[in-house]
Enzyme design. Structure first.
Site, PDB file in Angstrom:
ATOM      1  CB  CYS A 122     -17.643  -3.649   2.332  1.00 40.49           C
ATOM      2  SG  CYS A 122     -18.562  -4.528   3.604  1.00 40.49           S
ATOM      3  CG  HIS A 137     -14.559  -6.976   5.015  1.00 38.34           C
ATOM      4  ND1 HIS A 137     -14.545  -6.661   6.361  1.00 38.34           N
ATOM      5  CD2 HIS A 137     -15.817  -6.689   4.579  1.00 38.34           C
ATOM      6  CE1 HIS A 137     -15.739  -6.205   6.721  1.00 38.34           C
ATOM      7  NE2 HIS A 137     -16.526  -6.202   5.654  1.00 38.34           N
TER       8      HIS A 137
HETATM    9  P1  NAP Z   1     -23.248   4.160  12.003  1.00 37.22           P
HETATM   10  O1  NAP Z   1     -21.847   4.395  12.437  1.00 37.22           O
HETATM   11  O2  NAP Z   1     -24.236   3.598  12.953  1.00 37.22           O
HETATM   12  O3  NAP Z   1     -23.812   5.583  11.427  1.00 37.22           O
HETATM   13  C1  NAP Z   1     -25.144   5.739  11.015  1.00 37.22           C
HETATM   14  C2  NAP Z   1     -25.340   7.134  10.468  1.00 37.22           C
HETATM   15  O4  NAP Z   1     -26.666   7.235   9.952  1.00 37.22           O
HETATM   16  C3  NAP Z   1     -25.203   8.221  11.535  1.00 37.22           C
HETATM   17  O5  NAP Z   1     -24.688   9.385  10.944  1.00 37.22           O
HETATM   18  C4  NAP Z   1     -26.658   8.437  11.941  1.00 37.22           C
HETATM   19  O6  NAP Z   1     -26.891   9.724  12.483  1.00 37.22           O
HETATM   20  C5  NAP Z   1     -27.310   8.331  10.587  1.00 37.22           C
HETATM   21  N1  NAP Z   1     -28.742   8.054  10.712  1.00 37.22           N
HETATM   22  C6  NAP Z   1     -29.337   7.037  11.325  1.00 37.22           C
HETATM   23  N2  NAP Z   1     -30.674   7.150  11.241  1.00 37.22           N
HETATM   24  C7  NAP Z   1     -30.909   8.282  10.546  1.00 37.22           C
HETATM   25  C8  NAP Z   1     -32.084   8.950  10.135  1.00 37.22           C
HETATM   26  N3  NAP Z   1     -33.299   8.491  10.411  1.00 37.22           N
HETATM   27  N4  NAP Z   1     -31.951  10.111   9.440  1.00 37.22           N
HETATM   28  C9  NAP Z   1     -30.727  10.625   9.160  1.00 37.22           C
HETATM   29  N5  NAP Z   1     -29.576  10.020   9.526  1.00 37.22           N
HETATM   30  C10 NAP Z   1     -29.686   8.864  10.212  1.00 37.22           C
HETATM   31  O7  NAP Z   1     -23.296   3.207  10.741  1.00 37.22           O
HETATM   32  P2  NAP Z   1     -22.208   3.053   9.577  1.00 37.22           P
HETATM   33  O8  NAP Z   1     -21.310   1.926   9.912  1.00 37.22           O
HETATM   34  O9  NAP Z   1     -21.658   4.364   9.201  1.00 37.22           O
HETATM   35  O10 NAP Z   1     -23.147   2.519   8.398  1.00 37.22           O
HETATM   36  C11 NAP Z   1     -24.194   3.331   7.898  1.00 37.22           C
HETATM   37  C12 NAP Z   1     -24.850   2.602   6.736  1.00 37.22           C
HETATM   38  O11 NAP Z   1     -23.919   2.527   5.651  1.00 37.22           O
HETATM   39  C13 NAP Z   1     -25.244   1.137   7.031  1.00 37.22           C
HETATM   40  O12 NAP Z   1     -26.515   1.062   7.620  1.00 37.22           O
HETATM   41  C14 NAP Z   1     -25.210   0.542   5.666  1.00 37.22           C
HETATM   42  O13 NAP Z   1     -26.435   0.750   4.999  1.00 37.22           O
HETATM   43  C15 NAP Z   1     -24.108   1.322   4.968  1.00 37.22           C
HETATM   44  N6  NAP Z   1     -22.837   0.570   4.979  1.00 37.22           N
HETATM   45  C16 NAP Z   1     -22.472   0.023   3.832  1.00 37.22           C
HETATM   46  C17 NAP Z   1     -21.331  -0.699   3.773  1.00 37.22           C
HETATM   47  C18 NAP Z   1     -20.978  -1.350   2.502  1.00 37.22           C
HETATM   48  O14 NAP Z   1     -20.765  -2.525   2.517  1.00 37.22           O
HETATM   49  N7  NAP Z   1     -20.892  -0.630   1.396  1.00 37.22           N
HETATM   50  C19 NAP Z   1     -20.528  -0.886   4.884  1.00 37.22           C
HETATM   51  C20 NAP Z   1     -20.919  -0.317   6.071  1.00 37.22           C
HETATM   52  C21 NAP Z   1     -22.097   0.417   6.102  1.00 37.22           C
HETATM   53  P3  NAP Z   1     -26.918   9.995  14.075  1.00 37.22           P
HETATM   54  O15 NAP Z   1     -25.508  10.338  14.464  1.00 37.22           O
HETATM   55  O16 NAP Z   1     -27.814  11.175  14.183  1.00 37.22           O
HETATM   56  O17 NAP Z   1     -27.441   8.774  14.739  1.00 37.22           O
HETATM   57  O1  3JN Z   2     -21.057  -6.423   7.877  1.00 37.58           O
HETATM   58  C1  3JN Z   2     -20.273  -5.905   7.079  1.00 37.58           C
HETATM   59  O2  3JN Z   2     -19.062  -6.160   7.101  1.00 37.58           O
HETATM   60  C2  3JN Z   2     -20.772  -4.991   6.034  1.00 37.58           C
HETATM   61  C3  3JN Z   2     -22.064  -4.401   6.425  1.00 37.58           C
HETATM   62  C4  3JN Z   2     -22.839  -3.757   5.595  1.00 37.58           C
HETATM   63  C5  3JN Z   2     -24.140  -3.269   5.979  1.00 37.58           C
HETATM   64  C6  3JN Z   2     -24.423  -3.026   7.322  1.00 37.58           C
HETATM   65  C7  3JN Z   2     -25.677  -2.607   7.698  1.00 37.58           C
HETATM   66  C8  3JN Z   2     -26.682  -2.452   6.778  1.00 37.58           C
HETATM   67  C9  3JN Z   2     -25.126  -3.066   5.023  1.00 37.58           C
HETATM   68  C10 3JN Z   2     -24.797  -3.240   3.577  1.00 37.58           C
HETATM   69  O3  3JN Z   2     -24.084  -2.383   3.068  1.00 37.58           O
HETATM   70  O4  3JN Z   2     -25.211  -4.197   2.940  1.00 37.58           O
HETATM   71  C11 3JN Z   2     -26.407  -2.682   5.430  1.00 37.58           C
HETATM   72  C12 3JN Z   2     -27.504  -2.529   4.455  1.00 37.58           C
HETATM   73  O5  3JN Z   2     -27.685  -1.427   3.963  1.00 37.58           O
HETATM   74  O6  3JN Z   2     -28.215  -3.509   4.213  1.00 37.58           O
END
Ligand code: NAP
Ligand code: 3JN
Length: 335
Positions: A131, A240
């Site tokens: 992000c 952010h």
């Molecule tokens: P979150 O609110 O904790 O949600 C996690 C999601 O993943 C939930 O739907 C969870 O399902 C699912 N999940 C976890 N383990 C799983 C598995 N083994 N199989 C299938 N589904 C599973 O987290 P979030 O904030 O949405 O973030 C999720 C991911 O997106 C992060 O880990 C990161 O990689 C990515 N992300 C990227 C950015 C970015 O900078 N582009 C920003 C934030 C997040 P349940 O409800 O069943 O637990």
């Molecule tokens: O901390 C933030 O503001 C952004 C977080 C991103 C994030 C959180 C958990 C796992 C990531 C990411 O997108 O880089 C990951 C990950 O997939 O490494």
């Protein structure tokens, strides 16, 4: 568009996943069938989308046996590492939000306003950048194209929603005076700034800082740009904010840079300091644009500029950027 795709949202119950659904609905993304997937914890849960009830299914090795064209993943790196290749092997194009595939050579890392052309060489997985990187790229690309970039210094002020539900929990409880059960952070976040996002690495940087540095090189296609970063978690729920210091290759007139930003895709200039106008996290929350203000010369170097860049980290920083990529995939959907 030839036909409507079958779409899967993996991680549909999470902070990013639920925003995927909101953005898909808002943008009226076309689909024939929609599948919502998460872990076994959420299997069977009902989710309303466009007036219809969908049942969340558990993600398994067989989830992609049915015909799916596009899968939006936001279920963490481990889940993407295991399941994105399975999906791709079934002919699905995965748009992945985790860091798992971002730096792989044969995986495009895409911000649609910056390098949409990279979508075309995907081999089944397209990575969404971090992000903090996404909003910086939208700001830096026009500067790179017109003036060339020598060096970038990032200082970020990142919202707790970037840490998912646990980060939101820690700030909410902290603001209510309870810091006794921290879920996301090593220290209380209410009333604090934590120079610690993701884990510390052997070089003294955090992983978040190295993500910004490495992803900048890949997206801008230039490893010679010198980049450094300090990423900080602040007690803000959404959006952010980033101070970006840029040393350009060529001289510039400040007014030309303001005009350049005004005419660049995805950017809204908010820069009228006489009236206290500059981008604010609370104003950016819930929107899809990247806001730029405090545009001023850095007098300490030749051709230097300072800017303040703000965007909704869960929308433009994650869900919206991925949906924009998926919209481009619609054009090349097989019959
Ligand atoms: P979150 O609110 O904790 O949600 C996690 C999601 O993943 C939930 O739907 C969870 O399902 C699912 N999940 C976890 N383990 C799983 C598995 N083994 N199989 C299938 N589904 C599973 O987290 P979030 O904030 O949405 O973030 C999720 C991911 O997106 C992060 O880990 C990161 O990689 C990515 N992300 C990227 C950015 C970015 O900078 N582009 C920003 C934030 C997040 P349940 O409800 O069943 O637990
Ligand atoms: O901390 C933030 O503001 C952004 C977080 C991103 C994030 C959180 C958990 C796992 C990531 C990411 O997108 O880089 C990951 C990950 O997939 O490494």
């Amino acid at each position: 568009m030839k036909r409507k795709p079958n779409v899967a949202v993996v991680g549909a119950t999470g902070v990013v996943g639920t925003t995927f659904l909101k953005v898909l609905e808002e943008r009226n993304f076309p689909f024939e069938n929609l599948y919502l997937m998460a872990s076994s914890r959420s299997a069977g849960k009902e989710v309303k989308f466009k007036g219809k009830t969908y049942i969340v299914e558990e993600l398994t090795e067989h989830s992609f046996d049915k015909p799916i064209d596009i899968a939006l993943f936001s279920a963490g790196g481990g889940t993407s590492a295991k399941f994105a290749p399975i999906a791709a092997a079934h002919g699905v194009t995965v748009v992945d939000n985790s860091s798992q595939w971002r730096m792989e050579k044969d995986v495009p890392l895409v911000v649609p306003e910056v390098n949409p052309q990279d979508i075309s060489w995907n081999k089944g997985i397209i990575a969404n950048p971090n992000c903090s990187t996404i909003q910086a790229m939208v700001a830096l690309k026009p500067l790179q194209d017109k003036y060339g970039i020598k060096r970038v210094v990032y200082s970020t002020y990142q919202a707790v929603s970037g840490s998912g539900m646990k980060g939101i929990h820690d700030l909410k409880n902290g603001l209510a005076g309870d810091d006794s059960h921290l879920q996301a952070y090593a220290h209380p976040i209410a009333g604090n700034c934590l120079p610690h996002i993701d884990v510390f690495l052997d070089n003294g940087y955090t992983k978040e800082e190295m993500k910004m540095i490495n992803e900048t090189h890949k997206i801008l296609g230039d490893d010679d740009i010198k980049v450094t970063a300090t990423t900080v978690r602040v007690p803000v729920f959404d959006s952010h904010s980033e101070s970006i210091n840029v040393e350009l290759e060529k001289p510039f007139a400040l007014s030309d840079i303001v005009e350049l930003f005004r005419n660049s895709p995805g950017i809204v200039v908010q820069d009228d300091v006489e009236h206290n106008v500059y981008p604010l996290a609370r104003d950016a929350a819930g929107t899809d644009e990247v806001y730029i203000g405090r545009i001023r010369r850095d007098f300490s170097v030749d051709n230097g500029i300072n800017i303040w860049v703000v965007a909704d980290n869960i929308r433009k920083g994650a869900a919206t950027n991925a949906v924009q990529i998926a919209e481009q995939l619609l054009e090349s959907l097989p019959d």
